[in-house]
Design an enzyme around this catalytic site. Structure first.
Site, PDB file in Angstrom:
ATOM      1  N   ASP A  34       0.882  -1.245  -0.034  1.00 19.83           N
ATOM      2  CA  ASP A  34      -0.015   0.167  -0.016  1.00 19.83           C
ATOM      3  C   ASP A  34       0.874   1.428  -0.121  1.00 19.83           C
ATOM      4  O   ASP A  34       1.518   1.710   1.078  1.00 19.83           O
ATOM      5  CB  ASP A  34      -0.856   0.045   1.321  1.00 19.83           C
ATOM      6  N   ASP A 174     -10.884  -4.874  -0.659  1.00 21.39           N
ATOM      7  CA  ASP A 174      -9.747  -4.418  -0.090  1.00 21.39           C
ATOM      8  C   ASP A 174     -10.373  -3.368   1.234  1.00 21.39           C
ATOM      9  O   ASP A 174     -10.874  -2.488   0.908  1.00 21.39           O
ATOM     10  CB  ASP A 174      -8.718  -3.497  -0.866  1.00 21.39           C
ATOM     11  N   GLY A 175      -9.972  -4.137   2.497  1.00 21.60           N
ATOM     12  CA  GLY A 175     -10.358  -3.194   3.716  1.00 21.60           C
ATOM     13  C   GLY A 175     -11.383  -3.920   4.393  1.00 21.60           C
ATOM     14  O   GLY A 175     -12.719  -3.938   3.962  1.00 21.60           O
ATOM     15  N   GLY A 196      -5.365  -7.627   5.524  1.00 24.66           N
ATOM     16  CA  GLY A 196      -4.100  -6.782   6.202  1.00 24.66           C
ATOM     17  C   GLY A 196      -4.475  -7.183   7.841  1.00 24.66           C
ATOM     18  O   GLY A 196      -3.575  -8.265   8.093  1.00 24.66           O
TER      19      GLY A 196
HETATM   20  C1  DX5 Z   1      -6.305   0.572   3.668  1.00 26.63           C
HETATM   21  C2  DX5 Z   1      -5.480  -0.242   2.734  1.00 26.63           C
HETATM   22  C3  DX5 Z   1      -5.882  -1.924   2.853  1.00 26.63           C
HETATM   23  C4  DX5 Z   1      -5.470  -2.243   4.316  1.00 26.63           C
HETATM   24  C5  DX5 Z   1      -6.252  -3.665   4.409  1.00 26.63           C
HETATM   25  O1  DX5 Z   1      -6.299   1.648   3.139  1.00 26.63           O
HETATM   26  O2  DX5 Z   1      -5.574  -0.023   1.314  1.00 26.63           O
HETATM   27  O3  DX5 Z   1      -5.020  -2.709   2.005  1.00 26.63           O
HETATM   28  O4  DX5 Z   1      -4.113  -2.241   4.411  1.00 26.63           O
HETATM   29  O5  DX5 Z   1      -6.176  -3.828   5.909  1.00 26.63           O
HETATM   30  P1  DX5 Z   1      -7.307  -4.656   6.642  1.00 26.63           P
HETATM   31  O6  DX5 Z   1      -7.645  -5.634   6.153  1.00 26.63           O
HETATM   32  O7  DX5 Z   1      -6.835  -4.598   8.040  1.00 26.63           O
HETATM   33  O8  DX5 Z   1      -8.366  -3.637   6.601  1.00 26.63           O
END
Ligand code: DX5
Length: 218
Positions: A34, A174-175, A196
């Site tokens: 990221d 994502d997210g 993440g």
């Molecule tokens: C958020 C990022 C995601 C994040 C995902 O801005 O783009 O890739 O790291 O993390 P989780 O899965 O914990 O939401």
């Protein structure tokens, strides 16, 4: 079969080589890096040098998620650093056709990301030329955030609408993807899940990944 891309943002960044090994041992499809510039999103993270160093230590495909203003400016530096795919935000560029074209010229996998508040209709004219449509389940900038309610509906609509325009398009989420939210996303046809916190902050990540593969094979 679902594809899993752990997001290194959630890893202990003082132990990146360990984070890479953890991902490789879990049998994931790629690593997501990221990139944040502190302008498009309220956070700062990695640059081309980090990708270049990660490249030296893994054969996993490296997916660079550009959460930056002017993503076109960063195509060349991340390509040279060893990225395999680049994903830019619809909200960050006025010339996505140029971004897509330049990625294609360099034989990069090319993706378009939409923030939660951005309607999928904006992507209609672009999806025929991209490989990945990344749907953000959270406002970008930080890991560990909860997914917006009713988000799986956006995945369902995207899958139904865009498969007519581009049958090869992969829908990436994502997210906020975790044990609770993942089943509905898989049911609605997500092709790639970004993990993440639910991967790097999860001591039972291997069981979680196995469960996701089982769910997606049914
Ligand atoms: C958020 C990022 C995601 C994040 C995902 O801005 O783009 O890739 O790291 O993390 P989780 O899965 O914990 O939401």
């Amino acid at each position: 079969m679902i594809r899993i891309h752990p997001s290194l943002l959630a890893a202990d960044l003082t132990c990146l080589r360990e984070a890479i090994l953890i991902a490789e041992e879990a049998g994931v499809s790629a690593l997501q890096i990221d990139v944040m510039d502190g302008h498009f999103v309220p956070n700062l993270t990695f640059g081309p040098k980090t990708v270049e160093d990660i490249r030296k230590h893994t054969s996993l495909p490296l997916e660079v998620h550009l959460m930056v203003e002017d993503p076109i400016r960063w195509i060349e530096p991340f390509y040279k650093a060893g990225a395999n795919s680049l994903i830019a935000h619809y909200e960050a560029s006025s010339n996505l056709d140029k971004f897509i074209h330049q990625c294609k010229v360099l034989d990069l996998i090319c993706g378009l990301a939409l923030n939660p508040a951005t309607d999928i209709t904006v992507a209609e004219k672009l999806v025929k030329n991209i490989d990945i449509l990344l749907l953000m389940g959270v406002n970008p900038g930080f890991h560990g955030q909860p997914m917006f309610l009713h988000f799986p509906e956006k995945v369902k609509k995207s899958k139904a609408w865009f498969k007519e325009i581009n049958p090869h398009l992969l829908i990436e989420v994502d997210g906020g993807v975790n044990e609770t939210t993942a089943p509905a996303l898989l049911k609605e046809g997500a092709d790639i899940l970004i993990l993440g916190a639910s991967f790097y902050l999860n001591p039972k990540r291997r069981e979680f990944i196995k469960h996701l593969y089982q769910l997606s094979s049914t």
